[in-house]
Write a protein that holds these residues in place. Structure first.
Motif, PDB file in Angstrom:
ATOM      1  N   HIS A 135       0.839  -1.206   0.000  1.00 31.35           N
ATOM      2  CA  HIS A 135       0.000   0.000   0.000  1.00 31.35           C
ATOM      3  C   HIS A 135       0.869   1.249   0.000  1.00 31.35           C
ATOM      4  O   HIS A 135       1.954   1.256   0.584  1.00 31.35           O
ATOM      5  N   GLY A 136       0.352   2.329  -0.615  1.00 34.69           N
ATOM      6  CA  GLY A 136       1.076   3.579  -0.546  1.00 34.69           C
ATOM      7  C   GLY A 136       0.444   4.707  -1.326  1.00 34.69           C
ATOM      8  O   GLY A 136      -0.615   4.559  -1.947  1.00 34.69           O
ATOM      9  N   THR A 137       1.130   5.855  -1.290  1.00 37.51           N
ATOM     10  CA  THR A 137       0.697   7.052  -2.004  1.00 37.51           C
ATOM     11  C   THR A 137       1.820   7.535  -2.915  1.00 37.51           C
ATOM     12  O   THR A 137       1.759   7.387  -4.115  1.00 37.51           O
ATOM     13  N   VAL A 138       2.867   8.100  -2.314  1.00 36.65           N
ATOM     14  CA  VAL A 138       3.946   8.740  -3.071  1.00 36.65           C
ATOM     15  C   VAL A 138       5.179   7.835  -3.091  1.00 36.65           C
ATOM     16  O   VAL A 138       5.673   7.437  -2.032  1.00 36.65           O
ATOM     17  N   ASP A 139       5.666   7.496  -4.287  1.00 38.99           N
ATOM     18  CA  ASP A 139       6.912   6.736  -4.416  1.00 38.99           C
ATOM     19  C   ASP A 139       6.921   5.512  -3.503  1.00 38.99           C
ATOM     20  O   ASP A 139       7.928   5.205  -2.868  1.00 38.99           O
ATOM     21  N   PHE A 140       5.821   4.798  -3.440  1.00 45.51           N
ATOM     22  CA  PHE A 140       5.757   3.758  -2.410  1.00 45.51           C
ATOM     23  C   PHE A 140       6.562   2.521  -2.747  1.00 45.51           C
ATOM     24  O   PHE A 140       6.760   1.668  -1.894  1.00 45.51           O
ATOM     25  N   LEU A 141       7.090   2.423  -3.949  1.00 49.04           N
ATOM     26  CA  LEU A 141       8.166   1.487  -4.276  1.00 49.04           C
ATOM     27  C   LEU A 141       9.325   2.367  -4.720  1.00 49.04           C
ATOM     28  O   LEU A 141       9.251   3.032  -5.754  1.00 49.04           O
ATOM     29  N   CYS A 142      10.403   2.414  -3.960  1.00 48.22           N
ATOM     30  CA  CYS A 142      11.464   3.367  -4.297  1.00 48.22           C
ATOM     31  C   CYS A 142      12.836   2.784  -3.971  1.00 48.22           C
ATOM     32  O   CYS A 142      12.974   1.901  -3.135  1.00 48.22           O
ATOM     33  N   GLY A 143      13.838   3.286  -4.680  1.00 47.66           N
ATOM     34  CA  GLY A 143      15.209   2.915  -4.372  1.00 47.66           C
ATOM     35  C   GLY A 143      15.934   2.270  -5.529  1.00 47.66           C
ATOM     36  O   GLY A 143      15.524   2.369  -6.685  1.00 47.66           O
ATOM     37  N   GLY A 144      17.029   1.603  -5.213  1.00 44.33           N
ATOM     38  CA  GLY A 144      17.919   1.032  -6.211  1.00 44.33           C
ATOM     39  C   GLY A 144      17.791  -0.467  -6.320  1.00 44.33           C
ATOM     40  O   GLY A 144      16.903  -1.098  -5.749  1.00 44.33           O
ATOM     41  N   GLY A 145      18.698  -1.026  -7.081  1.00 50.09           N
ATOM     42  CA  GLY A 145      18.725  -2.471  -7.265  1.00 50.09           C
ATOM     43  C   GLY A 145      17.725  -2.938  -8.292  1.00 50.09           C
ATOM     44  O   GLY A 145      16.946  -2.164  -8.852  1.00 50.09           O
ATOM     45  N   ASP A 146      17.753  -4.222  -8.557  1.00 46.60           N
ATOM     46  CA  ASP A 146      16.827  -4.852  -9.487  1.00 46.60           C
ATOM     47  C   ASP A 146      15.765  -5.590  -8.663  1.00 46.60           C
ATOM     48  O   ASP A 146      16.088  -6.471  -7.876  1.00 46.60           O
ATOM     49  N   VAL A 147      14.513  -5.189  -8.851  1.00 46.45           N
ATOM     50  CA  VAL A 147      13.419  -5.743  -8.055  1.00 46.45           C
ATOM     51  C   VAL A 147      12.400  -6.371  -8.994  1.00 46.45           C
ATOM     52  O   VAL A 147      11.914  -5.721  -9.922  1.00 46.45           O
ATOM     53  N   TYR A 148      12.060  -7.629  -8.748  1.00 51.49           N
ATOM     54  CA  TYR A 148      11.095  -8.372  -9.560  1.00 51.49           C
ATOM     55  C   TYR A 148       9.823  -8.549  -8.740  1.00 51.49           C
ATOM     56  O   TYR A 148       9.845  -9.195  -7.688  1.00 51.49           O
ATOM     57  N   TYR A 149       8.730  -7.935  -9.197  1.00 50.57           N
ATOM     58  CA  TYR A 149       7.436  -8.023  -8.529  1.00 50.57           C
ATOM     59  C   TYR A 149       6.571  -9.017  -9.296  1.00 50.57           C
ATOM     60  O   TYR A 149       6.187  -8.754 -10.430  1.00 50.57           O
ATOM     61  N   ASN A 150       6.270 -10.161  -8.694  1.00 51.78           N
ATOM     62  CA  ASN A 150       5.509 -11.229  -9.335  1.00 51.78           C
ATOM     63  C   ASN A 150       4.170 -11.384  -8.598  1.00 51.78           C
ATOM     64  O   ASN A 150       4.137 -11.742  -7.430  1.00 51.78           O
ATOM     65  N   ARG A 151       3.067 -11.075  -9.293  1.00 45.32           N
ATOM     66  CA  ARG A 151       1.725 -11.183  -8.724  1.00 45.32           C
ATOM     67  C   ARG A 151       1.589 -10.375  -7.440  1.00 45.32           C
ATOM     68  O   ARG A 151       1.139 -10.867  -6.404  1.00 45.32           O
ATOM     69  N   VAL A 152       1.955  -9.104  -7.515  1.00 47.46           N
ATOM     70  CA  VAL A 152       1.859  -8.216  -6.358  1.00 47.46           C
ATOM     71  C   VAL A 152       0.688  -7.256  -6.568  1.00 47.46           C
ATOM     72  O   VAL A 152       0.534  -6.676  -7.646  1.00 47.46           O
ATOM     73  N   ASN A 153      -0.127  -7.101  -5.543  1.00 44.44           N
ATOM     74  CA  ASN A 153      -1.243  -6.161  -5.547  1.00 44.44           C
ATOM     75  C   ASN A 153      -0.731  -4.820  -5.030  1.00 44.44           C
ATOM     76  O   ASN A 153      -0.345  -4.705  -3.862  1.00 44.44           O
ATOM     77  N   LEU A 154      -0.720  -3.817  -5.896  1.00 45.74           N
ATOM     78  CA  LEU A 154      -0.280  -2.474  -5.530  1.00 45.74           C
ATOM     79  C   LEU A 154      -1.520  -1.665  -5.189  1.00 45.74           C
ATOM     80  O   LEU A 154      -2.361  -1.406  -6.054  1.00 45.74           O
ATOM     81  N   VAL A 155      -1.657  -1.271  -3.935  1.00 45.80           N
ATOM     82  CA  VAL A 155      -2.876  -0.635  -3.455  1.00 45.80           C
ATOM     83  C   VAL A 155      -2.613   0.855  -3.231  1.00 45.80           C
ATOM     84  O   VAL A 155      -1.805   1.233  -2.382  1.00 45.80           O
ATOM     85  N   VAL A 156      -3.317   1.673  -4.020  1.00 45.45           N
ATOM     86  CA  VAL A 156      -3.135   3.126  -3.969  1.00 45.45           C
ATOM     87  C   VAL A 156      -4.048   3.707  -2.892  1.00 45.45           C
ATOM     88  O   VAL A 156      -5.266   3.535  -2.931  1.00 45.45           O
ATOM     89  N   GLU A 157      -3.434   4.380  -1.930  1.00 50.22           N
ATOM     90  CA  GLU A 157      -4.186   5.006  -0.843  1.00 50.22           C
ATOM     91  C   GLU A 157      -4.688   6.390  -1.280  1.00 50.22           C
ATOM     92  O   GLU A 157      -4.320   6.904  -2.328  1.00 50.22           O
ATOM     93  N   ASN A 158      -5.496   7.003  -0.434  1.00 49.04           N
ATOM     94  CA  ASN A 158      -6.203   8.229  -0.784  1.00 49.04           C
ATOM     95  C   ASN A 158      -5.296   9.463  -0.726  1.00 49.04           C
ATOM     96  O   ASN A 158      -4.922   9.927   0.337  1.00 49.04           O
TER      97      ASN A 158
END
Length: 198
Positions: free
Chosen positions: A129-152
């Motif tokens: 869950h998040g609002t601003v830049d809620f996935l952030c930073g460096g490296g190589d990140v693999y998101y497999n079947r992830v629910n990204l939930v946008v808050e208000n």
């Protein structure tokens, strides 16, 4: 030795760290496994005065080959009362080869911070869950079947990768959904990503 794995089982319950931040996982090959993703909750609530991407994390991982499963991390900083910024990280990951499976993260700004440019990280069947830049930073990140939930919040940005990346942030079979009460946000008032720094 380097190939020995330490497994820590965390039964269902809410584990309240209070205002404590940066609770560290520092050893290598550590597995932190909850009883259930929504039933095992580790939460902290930093003071708004302590707000910052490098200061508020519920968990700080510096170990290699860390494995998290069936657990919720929550940063309960008072985001809406924090003013112009409310950076409240659930997991700041300075490790390498971290795997998160059935992990839920509840926060708003900078929820997940992949904080090592040379590392690889893997997420599966999780919810962030998040609002601003809620996935952030460096490296190589693999998101497999992830629910990204946008808050208000208006003007949300999901991902802000940073640094010199080989692959960056890769998404496979992920979904973007609105948190309860934020349905209008997902109807067009968010951005998928932006560059951060380099």
């Amino acid at each position: 030795s380097d190939d020995v794995r330490t497994k820590i089982f965390v039964p269902n319950g809410t584990y309240d760290l209070g205002k404590t931040c940066l609770t560290k996982i520092s050893g290598n090959n550590i597995s932190l496994i909850g009883e259930s993703m929504k039933g095992t909750i580790i939460v902290n609530a930093p003071d708004v005065a302590n707000e910052g991407i490098g200061t508020t994390a519920t968990i700080l991982n510096t170990g290699n080959n860390t494995y998290l499963q069936d657990i919720t991390l929550q940063n309960a900083l008072d985001y809406y009362g924090s003013g112009a910024a409310g950076r409240a990280v659930c997991l700041q990951d300075k490790g390498a080869n971290t795997i998160c499976k059935n992990v839920r993260m509840l926060s708003y700004q900078d929820t997940y911070y992949s904080n090592k440019n040379t590392s690889r990280f893997y997420w599966e069947d999780s919810e962030i869950h998040g609002t601003v830049d809620f996935l952030c930073g460096g490296g190589d990140v693999y998101y497999n079947r992830v629910n990204l939930v946008v808050e208000n919040r208006s003007g949300n940005v999901i991902a802000a990768p940073s640094g010199q990346l080989k692959y960056g942030y890769v998404f496979l079979d992920c979904e973007i959904n609105a948190a309860e009460g934020a349905e209008d946000v997902v109807n067009g008032t968010y951005n998928l990503g932006r560059p951060w720094g380099a």
